[in-house]
Design a protein around this motif. Structure first.
Motif, PDB file in Angstrom:
ATOM      1  N   LEU A 157       3.510   1.829  -1.512  1.00  0.00           N
ATOM      2  CA  LEU A 157       4.037   2.198  -2.824  1.00  0.00           C
ATOM      3  C   LEU A 157       3.277   3.402  -3.374  1.00  0.00           C
ATOM      4  CD1 LEU A 157       4.518  -1.335  -4.436  1.00  0.00           C
ATOM      5  CD2 LEU A 157       6.319   0.256  -3.746  1.00  0.00           C
ATOM      6  N   THR A 195      -4.395   9.032  -3.121  1.00  0.00           N
ATOM      7  CA  THR A 195      -3.468   8.169  -2.372  1.00  0.00           C
ATOM      8  C   THR A 195      -3.272   8.657  -0.947  1.00  0.00           C
ATOM      9  OG1 THR A 195      -2.292   7.657  -4.430  1.00  0.00           O
ATOM     10  CG2 THR A 195      -1.145   7.194  -2.375  1.00  0.00           C
ATOM     11  N   SER A 220       0.814  -1.215   0.000  1.00  0.00           N
ATOM     12  CA  SER A 220       0.000   0.000   0.000  1.00  0.00           C
ATOM     13  C   SER A 220       0.850   1.269   0.000  1.00  0.00           C
ATOM     14  CB  SER A 220      -0.954   0.003   1.205  1.00  0.00           C
ATOM     15  OG  SER A 220      -0.248   0.141   2.425  1.00  0.00           O
ATOM     16  N   LEU A 273       2.401  -1.015  -7.680  1.00  0.00           N
ATOM     17  CA  LEU A 273       1.260  -0.965  -6.765  1.00  0.00           C
ATOM     18  C   LEU A 273       0.034  -1.625  -7.386  1.00  0.00           C
ATOM     19  CD1 LEU A 273      -0.290   0.085  -4.258  1.00  0.00           C
ATOM     20  CD2 LEU A 273      -0.573   2.256  -5.472  1.00  0.00           C
TER      21      LEU A 273
END
Length: 494
Positions: free
Chosen positions: A46, A148, A44, A206
């Protein structure tokens, strides 16, 4: 659920510790294996590494694009400013999009989908034939960064248990600064196109690896998918852990909250208090000036008369990585509040010292403080360069150990499940909006307030950070997400 188990779960939410409950918790934790939890966390984060590369990309790319021979791609001062700051506009929109996505399609799919604007944005930069294409690519990577920055802290907080949640949550900021450092290092050897190609690698990894990771148990239970939640917990806690116990604890908390957010919920102290804390944390984080400093790291060192400004930026990135790693190691022992206070004090002192440096340089050169292009003062007083270097090092290390990782960690801990998407979106929008304001106006502040005045303003904000932390931030170290919620509802003391 039987009455006895409900009594024990209610006792835990009030932070009580009857012998039966503690023995049950300890027995459960003794059978937990963290190997696959660490694996899912690594995959995660990444994502944060990807948006770290986005943040760092402007520092080596702007000087090169400002002197490129192709007039279609050459950036003037205004275009360079937008190239650095438009990322934050995209990220602010990404925060809103991410808040909607995590509630509709879940944490895992949201994280996988955010890879698309990462890769497509860098592809647009690589293929750019005009300045607007450069800006469009930066805006797309900013959009992905906003999603993100919201999703990954939530994913980690909802998969990790309280024993390691602080350390694993701090890995978000650690991977951000590793991404920044990686871009700084690669920028010493690669041109801006090859650098963009390298930045496309982490999000691609990812997308591939996340296919094999589970959705978070809390999201699955909020959707009524108990069997899938138990399977996810079994993956995360190992085959020997009796995951039904933890599943029941989470399910009880979800059952007590209802299924969806209502406007009346904003009057609930368990909602508006953590929301206010999250918003203020992000406001104060950006008003320290960190993003302005990192976006224009090379320019700052050039203005401070460092001949090897690109190498100085690498040193800054390395300091960030080291102290963020230290924060991750000690987060679950020292606590969030202590690290915020130490961090705020260090940044207050260092930004004040940096302001003194620019003030002395202006006096030595006999020019205004905002006139930083002359090198006469640096040649006459080379010893002042050490003041700038020390100030920057203390600021970056101070930020990295507290105000870098902790606000994101606290954001992922304090919101009830049913408002987590909405509240996180508000907090992330606040963060990136302020990042845009500070980054876009940084050069104007340097001109209007002078360089010394700008850093003294940042110093004043850092001092306010310390006061705010001491008065309003509860300690969340070692507490379950349900116990943290109880603190804000007033049913348990901090």
């Amino acid at each position: 659920m039987d009455e006895e188990r409900r009594r024990l779960l209610d006792a835990e939410s009030r932070d009580e510790s009857p012998a039966g409950l503690m023995s049950e918790q300890e027995a459960y934790m003794s059978k937990v294996k963290n190997g696959k939890l660490y694996l899912s966390t690594f995959v995660s984060v990444l994502g944060p590494m990807s948006f770290g590369s986005v943040l760092g990309y402007s520092s080596p790319a702007i000087p090169e694009l400002s002197r490129i021979s192709d007039p279609r791609l050459r950036l003037d001062a205004t275009q360079a400013s937008w190239f650095g700051s438009i990322v934050t506009v995209g990220a602010a929109l990404g925060g809103l999009l991410g808040g909607w996505m995590v509630d509709k399609i879940g944490r895992k799919l949201s994280l996988m989908f955010c890879v698309l604007p990462f890769v497509f944005g860098f592809a647009v930069i690589i293929a750019a034939q005009s300045v607007w294409m450069l800006h469009a690519g930066r805006a797309l990577t900013g959009l992905a960064s906003g999603v993100t920055s919201l999703v990954v802290p939530l994913y980690i907080s909802e998969t990790a248990h309280e024993k390691v949640r602080g350390s694993l949550g701090s890995c978000v900021q650690l991977m951000v600064v590793l991404g920044i450092l990686g871009v700084y290092l690669a920028g010493l050897f690669l041109d801006w196109r090859w650098l963009a190609i390298c930045c496309s690698v982490p999000p691609t990894l990812l997308m591939v690896l996340m296919c094999f990771m589970p959705e978070t148990p809390r999201f699955l239970l909020s959707q009524g998918k108990r069997r899938e939640a138990e399977e996810a917990l079994r993956f995360l806690r190992g085959p020997d852990a009796p995951v039904e116990w933890e599943c029941a604890r989470i399910e009880d908390a979800c059952d007590g909250q209802g299924s969806s957010l209502q406007l009346s919920d904003l009057r609930d102290a368990g909602v508006w208090k953590p929301l206010l804390v999250g918003v203020m944390l992000m406001l104060f984080q950006q008003l320290t000036g960190i993003n302005a400093i990192m976006f224009y790291a090379e320019d700052i060192f050039q203005q401070a008369h460092f001949k090897e400004s690109d190498l100085a930026s690498v040193i800054v990135g390395l300091i960030q990585v080291v102290f963020t790693a230290i924060a991750a190691l000690i987060m679950d022992k020292a606590g969030r509040k202590v690290l915020l206070i130490i961090s705020g004090v260090a940044m207050t002192i260092s930004t004040a010292a940096f302001g003194i440096y620019f003030y002395l340089m202006s006096k030595a050169s006999g020019s205004s403080v905002s006139d930083l292009q002359s090198r006469a003062a640096a040649d006459a007083h080379p010893e002042l360069a050490w003041l700038a270097l020390a100030s920057m090092a203390v600021f970056i290390s101070g930020f990295a150990i507290g105000w870098g990782p902790v606000p994101w960690l606290i954001m992922s801990e304090v919101f009830p499940v049913k408002v987590r998407g909405f509240a996180s979106a508000v907090v992330v929008l606040t963060n990136w909006s302020m990042a845009f304001v500070v980054t876009k106006t940084f050069q104007d502040m340097m001109n209007v307030l002078t360089s010394a005045g700008t850093f003294w303003l940042f110093s004043s904000v850092c001092l306010l950070n310390v006061v705010f932390t001491m008065v309003f931030i509860p300690e969340t170290k070692g507490k379950t997400l349900e116990q943290i919620e109880a603190i804000f509802r007033g049913t348990s003391g901090p």
